[in-house]
Scaffold this motif. Sequence first.
Motif, mmCIF file in Angstrom:
data_model
loop_
_atom_site.group_PDB
_atom_site.id
_atom_site.type_symbol
_atom_site.label_atom_id
_atom_site.label_comp_id
_atom_site.label_asym_id
_atom_site.label_seq_id
_atom_site.Cartn_x
_atom_site.Cartn_y
_atom_site.Cartn_z
ATOM 1 N N GLN A 216 54.308 -9.788 15.505
ATOM 2 C CA GLN A 216 53.245 -9.042 16.155
ATOM 3 C C GLN A 216 53.062 -9.514 17.600
ATOM 4 O OE1 GLN A 216 51.966 -6.525 14.264
ATOM 5 N NE2 GLN A 216 53.412 -7.255 12.706
ATOM 6 N N SER A 217 52.088 -8.916 18.300
ATOM 7 C CA SER A 217 51.877 -9.241 19.716
ATOM 8 C C SER A 217 50.951 -10.432 19.920
ATOM 9 C CB SER A 217 51.312 -8.022 20.461
ATOM 10 O OG SER A 217 50.100 -7.590 19.862
ATOM 11 N N VAL A 218 50.083 -10.726 18.926
ATOM 12 C CA VAL A 218 49.170 -11.874 19.013
ATOM 13 C C VAL A 218 49.099 -12.539 17.637
ATOM 14 C CG1 VAL A 218 47.758 -10.910 20.865
ATOM 15 C CG2 VAL A 218 47.136 -10.468 18.482
ATOM 16 N N SER A 221 45.778 -11.020 14.408
ATOM 17 C CA SER A 221 45.070 -10.046 15.243
ATOM 18 C C SER A 221 43.729 -9.599 14.659
ATOM 19 C CB SER A 221 45.954 -8.819 15.460
ATOM 20 O OG SER A 221 46.312 -8.221 14.216
ATOM 21 N N TYR A 222 43.497 -9.825 13.371
ATOM 22 C CA TYR A 222 42.228 -9.427 12.763
ATOM 23 C C TYR A 222 41.106 -10.406 13.077
ATOM 24 C CZ TYR A 222 43.855 -12.799 9.283
ATOM 25 O OH TYR A 222 44.324 -13.932 8.667
ATOM 26 N N ASP A 225 38.998 -12.087 19.020
ATOM 27 C CA ASP A 225 39.984 -12.367 20.071
ATOM 28 C C ASP A 225 39.900 -13.799 20.584
ATOM 29 O OD1 ASP A 225 41.050 -9.847 19.918
ATOM 30 O OD2 ASP A 225 39.982 -9.056 21.668
ATOM 31 N N SER A 228 41.418 -16.199 18.064
ATOM 32 C CA SER A 228 42.875 -16.070 18.067
ATOM 33 C C SER A 228 43.476 -16.735 19.299
ATOM 34 C CB SER A 228 43.262 -14.582 18.027
ATOM 35 O OG SER A 228 44.655 -14.423 18.123
ATOM 36 N N HIS A 244 56.350 -14.184 20.471
ATOM 37 C CA HIS A 244 55.722 -12.953 20.003
ATOM 38 C C HIS A 244 56.699 -11.780 20.014
ATOM 39 C CE1 HIS A 244 51.755 -14.692 19.823
ATOM 40 N NE2 HIS A 244 51.745 -15.004 21.109
#
Length: 471
Positions: A216-218, A221-222, A225, A228, A244
């Motif tokens: 994923q990108s981060v 993600s849930y 922010d 994370s 990533h």
Amino acid sequence: MSRKQEVVKGNFVKYDAVVLGAGPAGEGAAMKLTKSGKKVAVVDMREQLGGNCTHVGTIPSKALRQTVSSIMRYQRDPMFQKVGEWRAFTMKQVLTHAHRVIQKQVETHTRFYDRNRIDIFYGRAYIQDQHSVVVFTPEGSKETLVFKELVIATGSRPYHPQGLDFNHPRVFDSDTILDLDYTIRKIIIYGAGVIGCEYASIFIGLNHKVDLINTQSVLLSYLDDEISDALSYHLRDQGVLIRHHEQIDHLDTFDDHVVLHLQSGKKIKADAILWCNGRSGNTDGLGLENVGLTPNSRGQLTVNERYQTNVEHIYAAGDVVGWPSLASAAYDQGRCAGSNIGGEENVKPVTDIPTGIYTIPEISCFGKTEQQLTEEKVPYEVGQSSFRHLARAQITGDTVGELKILFHRDTLEILGIHCFGNNASEIIHIGQAIMQNANNSVKYFVETTFNYPTMAEAYRVAALNGLNRLF
């Protein structure tokens, strides 16, 4: 005469309910059913109780994490740095404490079942028809159990994609990594979900080089922010290399190393690889086709709010139904299934679940994130408390982390609590209790006296910080 012998009719055994699986979901269902006066049997593949949670999942990995956390604390304390030099540990050496915990857990669960007179059958279960299960024992015999209701709580296992040789001594999943018995310097962790992030913090804590491959990108993600981002920063600060938006192309294995080829063209060499990309429900070979049940592509069963499958007298709970795949939720799901079978009314499904992620340090949250509240156009405010300012954190040396309270600007109702830091999974329950109280208000934390010095004091600091933003 044993209880089993008392209920034998011909060559089969009759029960009100049979539970498949002795993990948290199975135990929760079995205990609730027997307390309701039901005659209950539990079938489990292992020769000891506790399920995957106790033997290869939550208990050993968290015991391992605790040992590594203690090593890291020892290393950073200047009082002890002169005592001895750093030494390399194999996974088996570090897991010595974990094995003692596992055995204590097995003994505890065994007492629970004995005290409640629940019959245990060890072996492989096969659903023969709508009201009978055949148990194939390790000794080669078989027993037939007849039931009125069935609870499937067989748990899950690591997902194995085609093309990876998990029999190779340098290719591991989250179950087999606990058997790593040789020293490594660098490991690739493929999959940056909860398990991948937890093991990344464990291996970097053991002074290994870690490449964490995130599809994923981060990270996670849930999460809120900010939390994370804090996890990403902390892992990188410790030395984890996070990659990533990557996907595996193929893996080359050798006697003394592996080489991971990514679709982006990158090649990564390491001593071993740990695959942490998804889990599959343990439903294959159960005989579900004999009762008209079809799991999804990941082996998971669909249930309604009563934890009932599309077969009226068959229920399922825990990892085998998918989300949220947490031991805490699984136990409550099992209890809900047992309550519904027992005829209780207005049984609430398990929905309000705190997140607990056992990285080093931990992450825990409950309620809405900032991004969710922003999308919903809720007028919220933020109260923050940095652990580095708390006396208790300064005393223990656990100064990394923060507590964040999100609350409604007008009503002061707490909408979400997010914590990153040592003991976050414990701290979160204070906020959870207030949020689920009829008098939910951030003012509780400024009108209540907290012990000093404690980590719980973070709530008072965060509440004051947030309320001061309103004026």
